[in-house]
Write a protein that holds these residues in place. Structure first.
Motif, PDB file in Angstrom:
ATOM      1  N   ALA A  19       0.827  -1.199   0.000  1.00  0.00           N
ATOM      2  CA  ALA A  19       0.000   0.000   0.000  1.00  0.00           C
ATOM      3  C   ALA A  19       0.865   1.254   0.000  1.00  0.00           C
ATOM      4  N   SER A  20       1.891   1.275   0.848  1.00  0.00           N
ATOM      5  CA  SER A  20       2.771   2.444   0.940  1.00  0.00           C
ATOM      6  C   SER A  20       3.516   2.685  -0.364  1.00  0.00           C
ATOM      7  N   ALA A  21       4.049   1.598  -0.943  1.00  0.00           N
ATOM      8  CA  ALA A  21       4.812   1.735  -2.185  1.00  0.00           C
ATOM      9  C   ALA A  21       3.917   2.171  -3.337  1.00  0.00           C
ATOM     10  N   ASP A  22       2.716   1.618  -3.389  1.00  0.00           N
ATOM     11  CA  ASP A  22       1.796   1.935  -4.478  1.00  0.00           C
ATOM     12  C   ASP A  22       1.393   3.409  -4.447  1.00  0.00           C
ATOM     13  N   ARG A  75      13.895  -3.972 -10.433  1.00  0.00           N
ATOM     14  CA  ARG A  75      13.900  -3.045  -9.302  1.00  0.00           C
ATOM     15  C   ARG A  75      12.543  -2.380  -9.130  1.00  0.00           C
ATOM     16  N   GLN A  76      12.240  -2.024  -7.903  1.00  0.00           N
ATOM     17  CA  GLN A  76      11.023  -1.284  -7.610  1.00  0.00           C
ATOM     18  C   GLN A  76      11.008   0.010  -8.408  1.00  0.00           C
ATOM     19  N   GLY A  77       9.840   0.343  -8.984  1.00  0.00           N
ATOM     20  CA  GLY A  77       9.695   1.569  -9.752  1.00  0.00           C
ATOM     21  C   GLY A  77       9.968   1.414 -11.238  1.00  0.00           C
ATOM     22  N   ALA A  78      10.509   0.258 -11.638  1.00  0.00           N
ATOM     23  CA  ALA A  78      10.826   0.046 -13.057  1.00  0.00           C
ATOM     24  C   ALA A  78       9.543  -0.070 -13.878  1.00  0.00           C
ATOM     25  N   VAL A 104       6.595  -1.748 -11.686  1.00  0.00           N
ATOM     26  CA  VAL A 104       6.954  -2.628 -10.573  1.00  0.00           C
ATOM     27  C   VAL A 104       6.739  -1.854  -9.272  1.00  0.00           C
ATOM     28  N   VAL A 105       5.706  -2.236  -8.546  1.00  0.00           N
ATOM     29  CA  VAL A 105       5.384  -1.548  -7.293  1.00  0.00           C
ATOM     30  C   VAL A 105       6.287  -2.045  -6.169  1.00  0.00           C
ATOM     31  N   LEU A 106       6.473  -3.355  -6.091  1.00  0.00           N
ATOM     32  CA  LEU A 106       7.377  -3.950  -5.094  1.00  0.00           C
ATOM     33  C   LEU A 106       8.209  -5.034  -5.749  1.00  0.00           C
TER      34      LEU A 106
END
Length: 217
Positions: free
Chosen positions: A61-64, A164-167, A130-132
């Motif tokens: 949830a936090s990452a999204d 990686r996260q964010g890709a 990529v969220v997580l």
């Protein structure tokens, strides 16, 4: 290049975790590789056990929320419009179907388990953000992708993570390798498709992919 993630000590269940689970459930508001005959969850040695982790859901949830939906723009061009790819490019065995009743918190198996040898390459069924991409509790090493149609794909129990996260990734992009990390009884890919981010919003991966040109069997 992959990113190997150490397995942290397994934490016990707490009252706080249980409350978190209940809250999450309330909030939840063209290639073909044929599989062998499906087995039930009770018969399988390569499937998942309890598949909810409050810490993972909170991290997701936090990452999204930190990744704006604007980042999804243009991702549809990374593959044929409305088309999906299969997550594996070798023969696999379905060891737990989606929706099988059992001890999962949702009351049923929230994804589909595809048994393959440890280290088998895993690919994105659809493009997205990529969220997580990290250790994800019960899911083990996992990659969670938010797709342009608002669905989320969780690729769980990986032995190695390769993004990686964010890709921003294309349909068919390599995500890592299959394994048996987290709460798994043997090497397999647990593929979960969620209509929303929350646990309990899962849909049938087979039907989701079939409507977009990729059949799991």
């Amino acid at each position: 290049m992959g990113y190997h993630i150490d397995v942290p000590p397994r934490a016990g269940s707490t009252r706080r975790d249980a409350l978190g689970m209940a809250a999450a459930l309330l909030a939840g508001g063209a290639l073909s590789f044929r599989a062998a005959a499906p087995a039930s969850a009770e018969e399988s040695e390569d499937s998942c056990s309890a598949h909810y982790d409050a810490e993972f859901e909170s991290a997701l949830a936090s990452a999204d929320e930190r990744i704006p939906e604007d980042d999804d723009r243009g991702i549809a061009r990374f593959g044929p419009p409305g088309r999906c790819a299969l997550p594996l490019r070798r023969r696999y065995r379905i060891t737990a179907q989606y929706g099988v009743r059992g001890d999962w918190l949702a009351g049923h198996h929230t994804g589909i388990d595809l048994a393959v040898p440890r280290g088998t390459p895993v690919y994105a069924v659809g493009g997205g953000v990529v969220v997580l991409a990290r250790w994800s509790g019960a899911y083990g090493n996992a990659v969670t992708v938010r797709m342009p149609d608002g669905h989320y794909a969780v690729y769980a129990h990986l032995s190695r993570i390769g993004v990686r996260q964010g890709a921003r990734i294309r349909t068919g992009a390599g995500l890592g390798s299959s394994g048996a990390t987290g709460r798994a009884t043997g090497p397999h890919l647990h593929l979960e498709i969620r209509a929303r981010r929350h646990y309990g919003s899962d849909v049938s991966p087979s039907k989701y992919l079939a409507r977009r040109g990729a059949r799991l069997w």
